[in-house]
Scaffold this motif. Structure first.
Motif, short mmCIF file in Angstrom:
data_model
loop_
_atom_site.label_atom_id
_atom_site.label_comp_id
_atom_site.label_asym_id
_atom_site.label_seq_id
_atom_site.Cartn_x
_atom_site.Cartn_y
_atom_site.Cartn_z
N CYS A 130 2.36 -15.13 75.21
CA CYS A 130 0.99 -15.64 75.37
C CYS A 130 0.45 -15.25 76.75
CB CYS A 130 0.96 -17.15 75.21
SG CYS A 130 1.22 -17.71 73.52
N ILE A 131 1.28 -15.40 77.76
CA ILE A 131 0.85 -15.05 79.12
C ILE A 131 0.56 -13.57 79.20
CG2 ILE A 131 1.68 -14.86 81.50
CD1 ILE A 131 3.14 -17.55 81.05
N ASP A 132 1.40 -12.74 78.58
CA ASP A 132 1.16 -11.29 78.58
C ASP A 132 -0.16 -10.95 77.91
OD1 ASP A 132 3.51 -10.84 79.91
OD2 ASP A 132 4.64 -10.25 78.11
N ARG A 133 -0.46 -11.59 76.77
CA ARG A 133 -1.75 -11.34 76.09
C ARG A 133 -2.91 -11.77 76.99
NH1 ARG A 133 1.12 -13.21 71.58
NH2 ARG A 133 0.27 -15.30 71.81
N ARG A 134 -2.76 -12.92 77.62
CA ARG A 134 -3.82 -13.41 78.50
C ARG A 134 -3.98 -12.48 79.70
NH1 ARG A 134 -4.13 -18.98 81.80
NH2 ARG A 134 -6.33 -18.86 82.33
N ASP A 135 -2.84 -12.00 80.26
CA ASP A 135 -2.91 -11.08 81.40
C ASP A 135 -3.61 -9.79 81.01
OD1 ASP A 135 -1.67 -12.84 83.07
OD2 ASP A 135 0.30 -11.83 83.07
N ARG A 136 -3.30 -9.26 79.82
CA ARG A 136 -3.97 -8.03 79.36
C ARG A 136 -5.48 -8.26 79.24
NH1 ARG A 136 0.68 -7.67 76.15
NH2 ARG A 136 -0.40 -8.57 74.37
#
Length: 132
Positions: free
Chosen positions: A92-98
């Protein structure tokens, strides 16, 4: 006939005494053998008791290890659950970071567009006589 009878009885008595002596020696031999068997039996019982104690100790250790294994398995399952949750959270954090990175890139482009030099205004006094 009495003498023959007495002699025969004496002979039978002597034979009976010899048989009795032989039987007494045999009984003594059997008593020694019986004592040896009893001693061996006592030794075997002692060895069996030691062996039984070793086996009981081994069973106790195995049970303790099984309890410890179950406890560790529970901790491992909990750690796997936590790792799975951390993995989901990281995704989830990776998606948000992207998404935020894309927004940052867009905002940088917009900001760069705003920083482009705008046509410079030259005051009239500096333009010269041709401007007037």
């Amino acid at each position: 006939m009495t003498i023959r009878y007495i002699l025969r009885l004496r002979r039978q008595l002597a034979e009976a005494r010899q048989e009795n002596t032989r039987l007494e020696h045999e009984i003594q031999g059997l008593n020694v053998e019986n004592a040896d068997v009893r001693a061996a039996n006592t030794e075997l019982r002692d060895q069996a008791q030691v062996e039984l104690q070793w086996r009981l100790d081994a069973v106790t250790v195995v049970e303790e290890h099984n309890i410890e294994r179950a406890r560790l398995l529970g901790k491992l399952q909990q750690a796997v659950e936590w790792a799975t949750e951390v993995s989901r959270t990281n995704a989830c954090i990776d998606r948000r970071d992207r998404h935020l990175s894309a927004d940052n890139d867009r905002l940088r482009r917009e900001l760069a567009g705003l920083r482009q030099p705008v046509a410079r205004v030259i005051p009239l006094q500096q333009r010269g006589s041709s401007a007037a």
